[in-house]
Motif scaffolding. Structure first.
Motif, PDB file in Angstrom:
ATOM      1  N   UNK A 255       0.809  -1.221   0.000  1.00 44.13           N
ATOM      2  CA  UNK A 255       0.000   0.000   0.000  1.00 44.13           C
ATOM      3  C   UNK A 255       0.843   1.273   0.000  1.00 44.13           C
ATOM      4  N   UNK A 256       2.044   1.219   0.563  1.00 46.40           N
ATOM      5  CA  UNK A 256       2.866   2.425   0.697  1.00 46.40           C
ATOM      6  C   UNK A 256       3.818   2.621  -0.479  1.00 46.40           C
ATOM      7  N   UNK A 257       4.314   1.521  -1.050  1.00 48.55           N
ATOM      8  CA  UNK A 257       5.311   1.619  -2.130  1.00 48.55           C
ATOM      9  C   UNK A 257       4.851   2.480  -3.313  1.00 48.55           C
ATOM     10  N   UNK A 258       3.596   2.397  -3.766  1.00 47.29           N
ATOM     11  CA  UNK A 258       3.191   3.240  -4.902  1.00 47.29           C
ATOM     12  C   UNK A 258       3.413   4.727  -4.671  1.00 47.29           C
ATOM     13  N   UNK A 259       3.176   5.185  -3.434  1.00 49.35           N
ATOM     14  CA  UNK A 259       3.372   6.602  -3.124  1.00 49.35           C
ATOM     15  C   UNK A 259       4.819   7.024  -3.375  1.00 49.35           C
ATOM     16  N   UNK A 260       5.763   6.216  -2.861  1.00 50.08           N
ATOM     17  CA  UNK A 260       7.169   6.555  -3.025  1.00 50.08           C
ATOM     18  C   UNK A 260       7.639   6.317  -4.458  1.00 50.08           C
ATOM     19  N   UNK A 261       7.036   5.360  -5.141  1.00 42.37           N
ATOM     20  CA  UNK A 261       7.411   5.123  -6.538  1.00 42.37           C
ATOM     21  C   UNK A 261       7.010   6.303  -7.414  1.00 42.37           C
ATOM     22  N   UNK A 262       5.835   6.876  -7.160  1.00 42.20           N
ATOM     23  CA  UNK A 262       5.401   8.058  -7.902  1.00 42.20           C
ATOM     24  C   UNK A 262       6.364   9.216  -7.646  1.00 42.20           C
ATOM     25  N   UNK A 263       6.782   9.355  -6.386  1.00 43.50           N
ATOM     26  CA  UNK A 263       7.736  10.405  -6.036  1.00 43.50           C
ATOM     27  C   UNK A 263       9.075  10.172  -6.720  1.00 43.50           C
TER      28      UNK A 263
END
Length: 324
Positions: A255-263
């Motif tokens: 759930x958290x990895x997509x946020x940092x991947x977008x960044x």
């Protein structure tokens, strides 16, 4: 025609300065509001049950559960922050630049402290499975409390430094009224990426890989009835706890990895509420899933929920009840 154009503005009386609302059908907007509102209420309610359970019943106040309590507090706060995200579904921020920055600031703190708690959970399981003879001496209740407090303090301090420009000048990077944007410079964004994502995630993966290997070897040894001779016996409860917390960690990373991947792949470290709605909602969903995982895997949680819901919690000496 003028009335129609004004209705698409966040602030119709400020024609030249107002942002425009995204075009969305009425039924679609209602569906999104209902889903997110339900998710917010469910997240707050379920995590409140976890907080009450671990805080009230003394038998549940173990080092591992103290880490779950810290995670539940983070998830509980996420449920409240969801209310602000629900407002942004309409495409307009109506609470002012100051509240916008505070909302984003709290989101950053909660995210980084949650990841810090996940690292502590991995360390706890590593010692319990890989060094069981030293667990009671290395992992004490007091040390865990200190580590949790340090995790929250370091997260708050780092994000205060990371977002200092936005905190000092709210709304500085907004292009129109009704927008909620924060901007982080390249160096601060890189430091945030390394300290709150790459570094901790690497530690979590390495430790849990080791835990998985050792747990499998112990399970095989116990099946072949040679554990007592060749290995230091690990309690089945510890292995079960490692498995449950492993599920929590995998779901958290998903759930958290997509946020940092977008960044990471973005040209600039710019967080816009409309462009990051999906990844933020995915992060929020994780906060609701954690108590559900506990309900499936932890009998003590199901038992404590029954006591709380039936109001037996109000009985005298209920905190001494047997929950295990």
């Amino acid at each position: 025609m003028e009335t129609l154009e004004n209705s698409e503005l966040c602030f119709p009386h400020l024609l030249n300065a107002s942002c425009r609302r995204p075009k969305r059908s009425h039924s679609e907007a209602i569906l999104i509001y209902v889903l997110l509102s339900s998710l917010s209420l469910l997240t707050v309610f379920l995590n409140l049950l976890v907080i009450i359970s671990i805080s009230h019943f003394r038998q549940l106040q173990t080092p591992t559960n103290t880490l779950l309590l810290s995670l539940a507090v983070s998830d509980f706060l996420v449920g409240f922050l969801m209310c602000f995200q629900i407002m942004l579904i309409d495409g307009c921020w109506l609470l002012g630049d100051g509240v916008c920055v505070v909302y984003q600031y709290l989101s950053y703190i909660i995210t980084s402290s949650s990841i810090g708690t996940m690292v502590l959970i991995s360390v706890d399981r590593y010692v319990a499975i890989c060094e069981p003879m030293f667990y009671s001496t290395k992992i004490t209740h007091r040390r865990i409390k200190v580590c949790v407090a340090l995790s929250w303090f370091c997260s708050s301090s780092f994000q205060s430094l990371n977002l200092s420009d936005n905190l000092q000048h709210p709304g500085r990077y907004n292009t129109c009224l009704g927008e909620c944007i924060i901007v982080i410079n390249y160096i601060a964004g890189l430091a945030d990426l390394i300290l709150t994502f790459v570094g901790p995630i690497t530690v979590i993966i390495v430790l849990y890989t080791r835990v998985f290997v050792v747990a499998v070897s112990h399970a095989r040894a116990m099946r072949s009835q040679i554990a007592a001779v060749t290995l230091v016996t690990v309690k089945k409860s510890e292995i079960k706890a490692a498995r449950t917390l492993g599920v929590v960690i995998v779901v958290f990373l998903f759930c958290v990895c997509p946020f940092f991947c977008v960044t990471l792949v973005g040209e600039q470290t710019v967080l816009n509420a409309s462009s990051s709605a999906f990844v933020i909602c995915l992060f929020y969903l994780n906060s609701c899933l954690n108590p559900v995982i506990y309900a499936f895997f932890y009998p003590w949680f199901r038992k404590s929920v029954k006591v709380i819901v039936t109001l037996k919690l109000l009985q005298r000496d209920s905190c001494e009840a047997n929950m295990l």
